[in-house]
Design a protein around this motif. Structure first.
Motif, PDB file in Angstrom:
ATOM      1  N   VAL A 285      -4.414  -4.383   7.765  1.00 45.52           N
ATOM      2  CA  VAL A 285      -5.103  -3.120   7.261  1.00 45.52           C
ATOM      3  C   VAL A 285      -6.682  -3.403   7.186  1.00 45.52           C
ATOM      4  N   GLU A 286      -7.734  -2.942   7.801  1.00 44.41           N
ATOM      5  CA  GLU A 286      -9.132  -3.053   7.547  1.00 44.41           C
ATOM      6  C   GLU A 286      -9.863  -1.811   6.950  1.00 44.41           C
ATOM      7  N   ILE A 287     -10.739  -1.959   6.245  1.00 40.55           N
ATOM      8  CA  ILE A 287     -11.604  -0.806   5.747  1.00 40.55           C
ATOM      9  C   ILE A 287     -12.806  -0.651   6.596  1.00 40.55           C
ATOM     10  N   GLU A 288     -13.112   0.688   6.947  1.00 37.70           N
ATOM     11  CA  GLU A 288     -14.535   0.957   7.389  1.00 37.70           C
ATOM     12  C   GLU A 288     -15.437   1.060   6.319  1.00 37.70           C
ATOM     13  N   THR A 289     -16.609   0.257   6.456  1.00 39.56           N
ATOM     14  CA  THR A 289     -17.550   0.279   5.391  1.00 39.56           C
ATOM     15  C   THR A 289     -18.979   0.577   5.681  1.00 39.56           C
ATOM     16  N   GLN A 290     -19.068   0.723   7.216  1.00 39.57           N
ATOM     17  CA  GLN A 290     -20.557   1.271   7.712  1.00 39.57           C
ATOM     18  C   GLN A 290     -20.512   2.659   8.185  1.00 39.57           C
ATOM     19  N   SER A 291     -19.599   3.122   9.152  1.00 36.71           N
ATOM     20  CA  SER A 291     -19.671   4.529   9.584  1.00 36.71           C
ATOM     21  C   SER A 291     -19.918   5.372   8.340  1.00 36.71           C
TER      22      SER A 291
ATOM     23  N   LEU B 272     -16.339   6.658   6.996  1.00 36.98           N
ATOM     24  CA  LEU B 272     -16.281   5.663   5.703  1.00 36.98           C
ATOM     25  C   LEU B 272     -15.203   5.848   5.066  1.00 36.98           C
ATOM     26  N   GLY B 273     -14.684   4.551   4.570  1.00 34.97           N
ATOM     27  CA  GLY B 273     -13.369   4.402   3.664  1.00 34.97           C
ATOM     28  C   GLY B 273     -12.154   4.499   4.399  1.00 34.97           C
ATOM     29  N   MET B 274     -12.305   4.917   5.857  1.00 36.50           N
ATOM     30  CA  MET B 274     -10.888   4.737   6.655  1.00 36.50           C
ATOM     31  C   MET B 274     -10.230   3.591   6.493  1.00 36.50           C
ATOM     32  N   THR B 275      -8.738   3.785   6.336  1.00 33.51           N
ATOM     33  CA  THR B 275      -7.937   2.293   6.232  1.00 33.51           C
ATOM     34  C   THR B 275      -7.610   2.499   7.861  1.00 33.51           C
ATOM     35  N   VAL B 276      -7.968   1.440   8.470  1.00 34.89           N
ATOM     36  CA  VAL B 276      -7.729   1.484   9.674  1.00 34.89           C
ATOM     37  C   VAL B 276      -6.415   0.320   9.674  1.00 34.89           C
ATOM     38  N   ALA B 277      -5.092   0.872   9.983  1.00 31.36           N
ATOM     39  CA  ALA B 277      -4.254   0.382   9.759  1.00 31.36           C
ATOM     40  C   ALA B 277      -3.652   0.093  11.219  1.00 31.36           C
ATOM     41  N   ASP B 278      -2.963  -1.200  11.723  1.00 32.50           N
ATOM     42  CA  ASP B 278      -2.624  -1.430  12.934  1.00 32.50           C
ATOM     43  C   ASP B 278      -1.120  -1.274  13.068  1.00 32.50           C
ATOM     44  N   TRP B 279      -0.745  -0.025  12.774  1.00 31.32           N
ATOM     45  CA  TRP B 279       0.719   0.497  12.730  1.00 31.32           C
ATOM     46  C   TRP B 279       1.511   0.016  13.958  1.00 31.32           C
TER      47      TRP B 279
ATOM     48  N   ALA C 109      -0.729  -6.550   4.961  1.00 31.45           N
ATOM     49  CA  ALA C 109      -0.440  -5.527   3.777  1.00 31.45           C
ATOM     50  C   ALA C 109       1.022  -4.832   4.359  1.00 31.45           C
ATOM     51  N   LEU C 110       1.841  -4.596   3.351  1.00 37.76           N
ATOM     52  CA  LEU C 110       2.988  -3.648   3.635  1.00 37.76           C
ATOM     53  C   LEU C 110       2.544  -2.546   3.450  1.00 37.76           C
ATOM     54  N   PHE C 111       2.630  -1.519   4.663  1.00 40.52           N
ATOM     55  CA  PHE C 111       2.147  -0.506   4.450  1.00 40.52           C
ATOM     56  C   PHE C 111       3.441   0.599   4.387  1.00 40.52           C
ATOM     57  N   ILE C 112       3.431   1.328   3.285  1.00 42.34           N
ATOM     58  CA  ILE C 112       4.646   2.221   3.072  1.00 42.34           C
ATOM     59  C   ILE C 112       4.612   3.500   3.770  1.00 42.34           C
ATOM     60  N   GLY C 113       5.713   3.722   4.449  1.00 41.48           N
ATOM     61  CA  GLY C 113       5.567   4.877   5.137  1.00 41.48           C
ATOM     62  C   GLY C 113       6.518   6.302   4.643  1.00 41.48           C
ATOM     63  N   ASP C 114       7.722   5.908   4.034  1.00 38.98           N
ATOM     64  CA  ASP C 114       8.754   6.937   3.637  1.00 38.98           C
ATOM     65  C   ASP C 114       9.368   6.452   2.481  1.00 38.98           C
ATOM     66  N   LEU C 115       9.820   7.351   1.957  1.00 39.13           N
ATOM     67  CA  LEU C 115      10.626   7.179   0.536  1.00 39.13           C
ATOM     68  C   LEU C 115      11.787   8.227   0.408  1.00 39.13           C
TER      69      LEU C 115
ATOM     70  N   VAL D  99       0.894  -1.319  -0.038  1.00 38.06           N
ATOM     71  CA  VAL D  99       0.143  -0.112  -0.050  1.00 38.06           C
ATOM     72  C   VAL D  99       1.097   1.151  -0.061  1.00 38.06           C
ATOM     73  N   MET D 100       0.666   2.059  -1.042  1.00 43.77           N
ATOM     74  CA  MET D 100       1.235   3.435  -0.729  1.00 43.77           C
ATOM     75  C   MET D 100       0.045   4.404  -0.449  1.00 43.77           C
ATOM     76  N   PRO D 101       0.133   4.763   0.973  1.00 40.70           N
ATOM     77  CA  PRO D 101      -0.977   5.568   1.400  1.00 40.70           C
ATOM     78  C   PRO D 101      -0.374   7.080   1.424  1.00 40.70           C
ATOM     79  N   LEU D 102      -1.341   7.876   1.840  1.00 43.88           N
ATOM     80  CA  LEU D 102      -0.881   9.174   1.790  1.00 43.88           C
ATOM     81  C   LEU D 102       0.267   9.710   2.573  1.00 43.88           C
TER      82      LEU D 102
END
Ligand code: BDR
Ligand code: CA
Length: 313
Positions: free
Chosen positions: A264-270, A274-281, A291-297, A190-193
């Motif tokens: 990483v799980e996705i909020e689909t209800q609230s 809605l659409g929040m990526t709940v990442a257990d960092w 998922a491999l959640f990227i944090g830096d480059l 995942v390439m997140p914000l």
């Protein structure tokens, strides 16, 4: 090593365009089997057309471009003309494409390709809402095990959201589709914000694109000039974040990026999140790491790669 086979699933979008150009300029590392367009930044007719425009700009007219899904799985389409302009590719004035769309649906192309290529040899690269990918998995569950990897742009943890206070655009537009992909069991990068907001086109970096003096270099500089206005105003940042090119740069030079394997799980209800990526960092749950959640480059390395590759087109 043989180039990695990829399908780019996209909603161009100026940053999608740069991601596609980077891939097309890097045939030693990636073999673009096809491009599937999805509704996202702008409606499907425009994202399909824009994908063509980009292939023609790159001089790669033989890459098949398919139209995919025109709306999210379970909700109305949300678009982002406020960021990308009316056409999705505002900035340069590029000629209309001369070629027609490849016949067939983008989802069927994804399914047929995964069935016909050797298992574990095709990587999916989603740069927009995950509607096409999730639809393919629903329609043909047998292909899920055949995917080598999904490398996608979407989501956020520390940066939280850009389209709502808690959601990133690609995931927010089709949270149901994102949920299907994140639960698929496929190896996901995942390439997140969190990382894409560090890939900023500063003035000198944009000057380097323009100084290439080629139609591609000049068009990329004009695209980022346009795209930049919005982010500069919103974040007070030094330039526009090049979100989607992080995906194709990762395929070419993964060492530029660092991250963490997390759940990483996705909020689909609230409605609120809605659409929040709940990442257990911080690893505070026992949920499986999916998922491999990227944090830096290495941002200088990233822009050096991009400029060097764009110069080849
Ligand atoms: C993502 O949303 C789109 O606007 C961009 O193309 C990128 O894929 C960033 O949130
Ligand atoms: Ca995109």
């Amino acid at each position: 090593m043989a180039p990695r086979k990829i399908i780019i699933d996209t909603d161009p979008g100026q940053d999608d365009a740069v991601a596609i150009l980077l891939a097309l300029a890097s045939p030693d590392e990636v073999d673009v089997l096809g491009i599937t367009a999805v509704a996202g930044n702008v409606p499907l007719d425009l994202t399909s057309k824009n994908a063509f425009i980009i292939c023609e700009l790159a001089g790669k007219v033989d890459v098949p471009v398919y139209a995919g899904c025109d709306r999210p799985l379970g909700r109305p389409l949300v678009t982002a003309e406020h960021v990308h302009g009316k056409t999705g590719l505002d900035g340069p004035s590029l000629p209309d494409p001369t070629k027609q769309l490849t016949p067939g649906h983008g989802v069927d192309f994804i399914i047929d390709t995964l069935r016909s290529e050797a298992p574990g040899t095709v990587t999916l690269c989603p740069l927009g809402p995950l509607t096409n990918i999730a639809t393919a998995f629903q329609k043909a569950p047998d292909i899920v095990d055949k995917v080598q990897q999904v490398v996608l742009m979407g989501g956020a943890y520390f940066e939280v959201g850009n389209i709502t206070p808690t959601a990133e655009f690609n995931i927010y537009v089709d949270p149901q589709a994102a949920d299907i992909v994140f639960k698929s069991g496929i190896d996901i990068v995942v390439m997140p914000l969190d990382v894409t907001h560090k890939a900023l086109v500063t003035q000198s970096r944009n000057d380097a694109f323009r100084a290439l003096g080629t139609p591609t270099g000049i068009a990329v500089a004009q695209m980022t000039d346009f795209f930049e206005r919005f982010d500069k105003e919103k974040y007070g940042s030094a330039g526009a974040p090049l979100h989607d090119p992080c995906v194709t740069a990762y395929l070419i030079k993964p060492d530029l990026f660092t991250g963490r394997r997390v759940n990483v799980e996705i909020e689909t209800q609230s409605e609120l999140t809605l659409g929040m990526t709940v990442a257990d960092w911080w690893g505070v749950t026992d949920r499986p790491k999916n998922a491999l959640f990227i944090g830096d480059l290495d941002d200088d390395g990233f822009f050096a790669l991009l400029t060097e590759r764009l110069a080849r087109l």
